[in-house]
Scaffold this active site. Structure first.
Site, PDB file in Angstrom:
ATOM      1  N   THR A 102     138.029  34.821  70.971  1.00  9.91           N
ATOM      2  CA  THR A 102     137.677  34.002  72.142  1.00  9.91           C
ATOM      3  C   THR A 102     136.510  33.066  71.819  1.00  9.91           C
ATOM      4  OG1 THR A 102     136.175  35.675  73.063  1.00  9.91           O
ATOM      5  CG2 THR A 102     138.472  35.774  73.761  1.00  9.91           C
ATOM      6  N   LEU A 116     129.402  41.826  55.306  1.00  9.31           N
ATOM      7  CA  LEU A 116     129.484  40.873  54.200  1.00  9.31           C
ATOM      8  C   LEU A 116     128.461  41.274  53.145  1.00  9.31           C
ATOM      9  CD1 LEU A 116     129.830  37.800  56.495  1.00  9.31           C
ATOM     10  CD2 LEU A 116     131.526  38.475  54.778  1.00  9.31           C
ATOM     11  N   ASP A 148     121.911  42.378  61.664  1.00  3.31           N
ATOM     12  CA  ASP A 148     121.480  41.615  62.849  1.00  3.31           C
ATOM     13  C   ASP A 148     119.962  41.410  62.875  1.00  3.31           C
ATOM     14  OD1 ASP A 148     124.141  41.455  63.776  1.00  3.31           O
ATOM     15  OD2 ASP A 148     123.983  43.443  64.653  1.00  3.31           O
ATOM     16  N   HIS A 168     125.753  37.740  68.695  1.00  2.23           N
ATOM     17  CA  HIS A 168     125.623  39.182  68.920  1.00  2.23           C
ATOM     18  C   HIS A 168     125.369  39.450  70.404  1.00  2.23           C
ATOM     19  CE1 HIS A 168     124.725  43.330  67.710  1.00  2.23           C
ATOM     20  NE2 HIS A 168     123.791  43.311  68.635  1.00  2.23           N
TER      21      HIS A 168
END
Lengths: 202, 202
Positions: free
Chosen positions: A12, A92, A144, A108
């Site tokens: 989305t 990653l 993050d 996030h």
């Protein structure tokens, strides 16, 4: 600016970028969409918009570094200048993160540094926080932990389920991600000379 | 409701409670203000408003539990029903926290659980977060880990110094703290039966 999106799921956020910003030959052009699963619906959304796609399932590669090196090679072959993680669930490796440092963006669903990692919305619900939010940040080698570009809070004191929180956050994710990508394309994203972790946006 | 405030410093949050809510004999009455330092300016503010004060400097007591037990005894002698930590810098021991469980409120200058503990504003500035904020929460035995009552964000993407952040947050602190105390006095603060850590406010 030639942009790639990595996704794992519904796509989305990818769809928002396509709808809001994608202009073939224009200032923002999505040129490559990759997924870590062959069945990611995001791939179909990209194909419907005429964007090149590729799946990089883990089992096709000897290890994660080999997979991530293949993704980098594919992105480089497409002349990609900015990589957007939009619901990309695979980690990653460090070489990938270093190769795209400063040009690798994630969205996030929490007000980082609160609730990093998987299940951010569930973490926030469990904590009982009345304030939720969305962070768009540069990706570094932590989970993050990279410099924040944009952040917006949403007060949802009565929210009970991850689904209702995610429904409330989704339009914010789309708005912030589009704003960040637009700012990159305009040359408006640069390190703050007065702060080691702050970036100026717009 | 008979309310006590514990403070260490300037007492600007105390002053907001005095100015906004304090009504001798009324729904919200500040009946006791204690400090951990004899020279805390908060004590003078309380005295100017006719509120009983006491200082509990650490060196007058054999240890912290003895000091905190003395504070509890002094608060009980004043018939206190709600204790507000308003810039109270000393740690309170577990017995104190248990005695006042559910009736012990703190105001913290960050969006908890981000940036708990001392120097929250400095922590947030160092992180480079563009979003700051204020949390009013119940105190449990952890460091700023208790259930959140109210929380509000403030976007300060250009802030550089702790002073300018604190100046922007101070009116939010005052507003949220007054709202929480008013809700307690109105009987509008109660545990959410559907959530182990959430409280309903108002």
């Amino acid at each position: 600016m030639r942009i790639a999106v990595l996704a794992s799921g519904e796509g989305t956020n990818l769809q928002a970028l396509i709808d809001e910003l994608h202009a073939p030959g224009g200032a923002v052009e999505l040129v490559a969409v990759a997924a870590d699963r062959v069945d990611a619906p995001a791939l179909g959304r990209a194909q419907a918009a005429g964007i090149d796609t590729e799946a990089f399932p883990r089992e096709r590669f000897s290890d994660r570094p080999a997979r991530d090196a293949a993704i980098t090679a594919w992105l480089e072959a497409h002349g990609v200048q900015l990589v957007v993680l939009a619901g990309y669930m695979a980690l990653l490796d460090a070489a990938f993160v270093r190769r795209w440092a400063g040009s690798l963006v994630n969205v996030h669903p929490s007000l980082l540094p609160a609730f990093p990692g998987m299940g951010a919305i569930e973490q926030a619900l469990d904590y009982g926080a009345p304030l939720f939010g969305v962070t768009v940040h540069l990706v570094d080698e932590g989970i993050d932990t990279g410099p924040i570009l944009l952040q917006e809070a949403a007060a949802l004191p009565a929210a009970r389920t991850p689904e209702e929180v995610h429904a409330a956050l989704r339009p914010i994710e789309h708005r912030l991600l589009c704003a960040a990508v637009r700012a990159f394309a305009d040359g408006g994203v640069r390190p703050d000379p007065g702060h080691p972790r702050r970036w100026l946006v717009g």
